[in-house]
Write a protein that holds these residues in place. Structure first.
Motif, short mmCIF file in Angstrom:
data_model
loop_
_atom_site.label_atom_id
_atom_site.label_comp_id
_atom_site.label_asym_id
_atom_site.label_seq_id
_atom_site.Cartn_x
_atom_site.Cartn_y
_atom_site.Cartn_z
N LEU A 99 0.98 -1.22 -0.31
CA LEU A 99 -0.46 -0.11 0.21
C LEU A 99 0.85 1.08 -0.05
CD1 LEU A 99 -2.99 1.59 0.18
CD2 LEU A 99 -2.88 0.93 2.42
N ASP A 100 1.90 0.92 0.90
CA ASP A 100 2.95 1.93 1.11
C ASP A 100 2.99 2.39 -0.82
OD1 ASP A 100 2.81 2.96 3.44
OD2 ASP A 100 4.13 1.51 3.82
N THR A 101 3.50 1.58 -1.66
CA THR A 101 4.32 1.54 -2.50
C THR A 101 3.34 2.34 -3.84
OG1 THR A 101 6.00 -0.17 -2.51
CG2 THR A 101 5.49 0.27 -4.66
N LEU A 102 2.17 1.87 -3.41
CA LEU A 102 0.85 2.22 -4.36
C LEU A 102 0.59 3.87 -3.95
CD1 LEU A 102 -1.83 1.56 -6.15
CD2 LEU A 102 -2.85 1.25 -4.31
N ILE A 103 0.79 3.75 -2.74
CA ILE A 103 0.97 5.70 -2.62
C ILE A 103 1.47 6.43 -3.06
CG2 ILE A 103 0.31 7.19 -0.65
CD1 ILE A 103 -1.39 5.02 0.96
N ARG A 104 2.67 6.01 -3.11
CA ARG A 104 3.95 6.57 -3.50
C ARG A 104 3.81 6.79 -4.87
NH1 ARG A 104 6.92 3.95 0.20
NH2 ARG A 104 7.48 2.75 -1.40
N ARG A 105 3.90 5.94 -5.44
CA ARG A 105 3.06 6.33 -6.64
C ARG A 105 2.19 6.71 -7.71
NH1 ARG A 105 5.30 0.54 -9.17
NH2 ARG A 105 4.58 1.41 -11.71
N THR A 106 1.12 7.23 -6.70
CA THR A 106 0.25 8.25 -6.61
C THR A 106 -0.15 9.01 -6.38
OG1 THR A 106 -1.59 7.18 -5.72
CG2 THR A 106 -0.57 5.76 -7.78
N GLU A 107 1.10 9.42 -5.33
CA GLU A 107 1.15 10.52 -4.19
C GLU A 107 0.69 11.94 -4.72
OE1 GLU A 107 4.06 11.17 -1.28
OE2 GLU A 107 5.22 10.44 -2.59
N GLU A 108 1.22 11.94 -5.91
CA GLU A 108 1.61 13.34 -6.60
C GLU A 108 0.07 13.53 -7.65
OE1 GLU A 108 3.30 15.88 -10.38
OE2 GLU A 108 4.64 14.46 -9.29
N ARG A 109 -0.96 13.13 -7.67
CA ARG A 109 -2.12 12.93 -8.58
C ARG A 109 -3.47 12.91 -7.33
NH1 ARG A 109 -4.17 14.37 -13.04
NH2 ARG A 109 -2.54 13.06 -14.76
N LEU A 110 -2.62 11.97 -6.36
CA LEU A 110 -3.73 12.24 -5.33
C LEU A 110 -4.07 13.07 -4.86
CD1 LEU A 110 -3.36 8.64 -4.18
CD2 LEU A 110 -5.43 9.73 -5.43
N ALA A 111 -2.25 13.92 -4.74
CA ALA A 111 -2.42 15.40 -3.79
C ALA A 111 -3.26 16.60 -4.30
CB ALA A 111 -0.65 15.68 -2.94
N GLN A 112 -2.96 16.19 -5.89
CA GLN A 112 -3.98 17.40 -6.69
C GLN A 112 -5.18 17.29 -6.28
OE1 GLN A 112 -2.79 15.99 -10.75
NE2 GLN A 112 -0.45 17.76 -10.78
N PHE A 113 -5.46 16.26 -6.89
CA PHE A 113 -7.06 15.61 -6.90
C PHE A 113 -7.71 16.73 -5.33
CE2 PHE A 113 -7.34 11.26 -9.03
CZ PHE A 113 -6.06 11.96 -10.40
N ALA A 114 -6.82 15.45 -4.14
CA ALA A 114 -7.17 16.36 -2.80
C ALA A 114 -7.92 18.21 -2.92
CB ALA A 114 -6.34 16.04 -1.83
N ARG A 115 -5.76 18.65 -3.46
CA ARG A 115 -6.15 19.96 -3.56
C ARG A 115 -7.08 21.06 -4.30
NH1 ARG A 115 -0.88 19.21 -4.22
NH2 ARG A 115 -0.48 19.32 -6.19
N ARG A 116 -7.29 20.31 -5.37
CA ARG A 116 -8.42 20.29 -6.07
C ARG A 116 -10.08 20.74 -5.81
NH1 ARG A 116 -9.31 22.62 -11.18
NH2 ARG A 116 -10.95 21.34 -12.67
N MET A 117 -10.40 19.00 -5.08
CA MET A 117 -10.83 18.86 -4.72
C MET A 117 -11.25 19.55 -3.35
SD MET A 117 -12.05 15.33 -4.84
CE MET A 117 -13.09 14.58 -5.14
N LEU A 118 -10.34 20.70 -2.42
CA LEU A 118 -10.99 21.02 -1.31
C LEU A 118 -11.61 22.42 -1.70
CD1 LEU A 118 -10.00 21.50 1.76
CD2 LEU A 118 -8.44 22.07 1.65
N GLY A 119 -10.91 22.65 -2.75
CA GLY A 119 -11.63 24.38 -3.36
C GLY A 119 -12.60 24.47 -3.83
N GLU A 120 -13.30 23.29 -4.01
CA GLU A 120 -14.82 22.90 -4.34
C GLU A 120 -16.07 22.70 -3.26
OE1 GLU A 120 -15.60 23.84 -7.29
OE2 GLU A 120 -13.47 23.71 -8.61
#
Length: 188
Positions: free
Chosen positions: A24-45
C-alpha cells in the motif's frame, strides 16, 4: 498520466490484501502526486471546508478510507483506482462540510452581517452538488469527476475512458444538466 499500470496496481492491491502493508505504501508513493492534486482541487470546491482544513489532512483521512476499501475490493483498472480515490476524497469533504456547518464560527468585526447566512446557503448548495454527483450514473460520474475534481482535459478523459472527445463533451453536458436539475441553482 502516471507510470502505474493496471497489472502493477492489481498486484500491489493483492499483496496489500494478503497483509503486506508495504504494498500500500508503494501504491500511494506511485500515485501521491496525482492524489495530492485531487485533494487540493477538490478542497477548492468546498469553500466552507477550505477555510478550516488543509489539503494534506483531507488527503490523509481519505487515504485511510481508501485503504479500508482496498482491503475488500480490487479496482479493475488504474481508472477505477483513481475513481475510488475520488469517491473517498469527496466523502471526506462532505463529512467535513456537514461537520463545519453544524459548528458556527466567530466572524470578524468587519465581516458583513449577513455573510454567515450566505456562506451557510452556499455550503448547502455545494454539499447538494457533490452528493448529486455521487448519484450520477457511472459513465456520467466518471466524466464529471475527471473534469470537475481532477481537472483533466477532454482529450485526457477520452484517452482514459477509451472514447472520443465528442462523446466526452456529450457526457459532460448531460452530467451538468442532470446536476442542475437535481440541485437547482448551482453554487457560484
Amino acid at each position: 498520466m502516471d507510470d502505474l499500470h493496471t497489472t502493477t496496481l492489481r498486484d500491489l492491491v493483492a499483496r496489500f490484501q494478503a497483509g503486506e502493508n508495504s504494498a500500500l505504501d508503494t501504491l500511494i508513493r506511485r500515485t501521491e502526486e496525482r492524489l495530492a492534486q485531487f485533494a487540493r482541487r477538490m478542497l477548492g470546491e468546498f469553500p466552507g471546508v477550505a477555510a478550516r482544513e488543509q489539503a494534506e489532512d483531507i488527503l490523509q483521512n481519505a487515504l485511510i478510507r481508501l485503504a479500508r476499501s482496498l482491503r475488500q475490493e480490487t479496482p479493475a483498472s488504474v481508472r477505477d483506482f483513481f475513481g475510488l480515490a475520488a469517491v473517498h476524497l469527496r466523502r471526506e469533504l462532505l463529512d467535513l462540510a456537514r461537520s463545519h456547518a453544524r459548528r458556527p464560527t466567530a466572524h470578524l468585526a468587519d465581516d458583513p452581517p449577513d455573510q454567515a447566512g450566505d456562506s451557510s446557503t452556499e455550503l448547502d448548495r455545494w454539499t447538494a452538488l457533490h452528493e448529486a454527483a455521487e448519484r450520477l450514473p457511472a459513465e456520467l460520474r466518471q466524466v464529471f469527476s475527471c473534469t470537475f475534481y481532477h481537472g483533466w482535459t477532454q482529450n485526457q478523459i477520452a484517452e482514459l475512458l477509451g472514447i472520443s472527445d465528442r462523446q466526452v463533451r456529450r457526457l459532460w453536458v448531460e452530467a451538468c444538466l442532470r446536476l442542475k436539475e437535481a440541485v437547482g441553482t448551482l453554487p457560484s
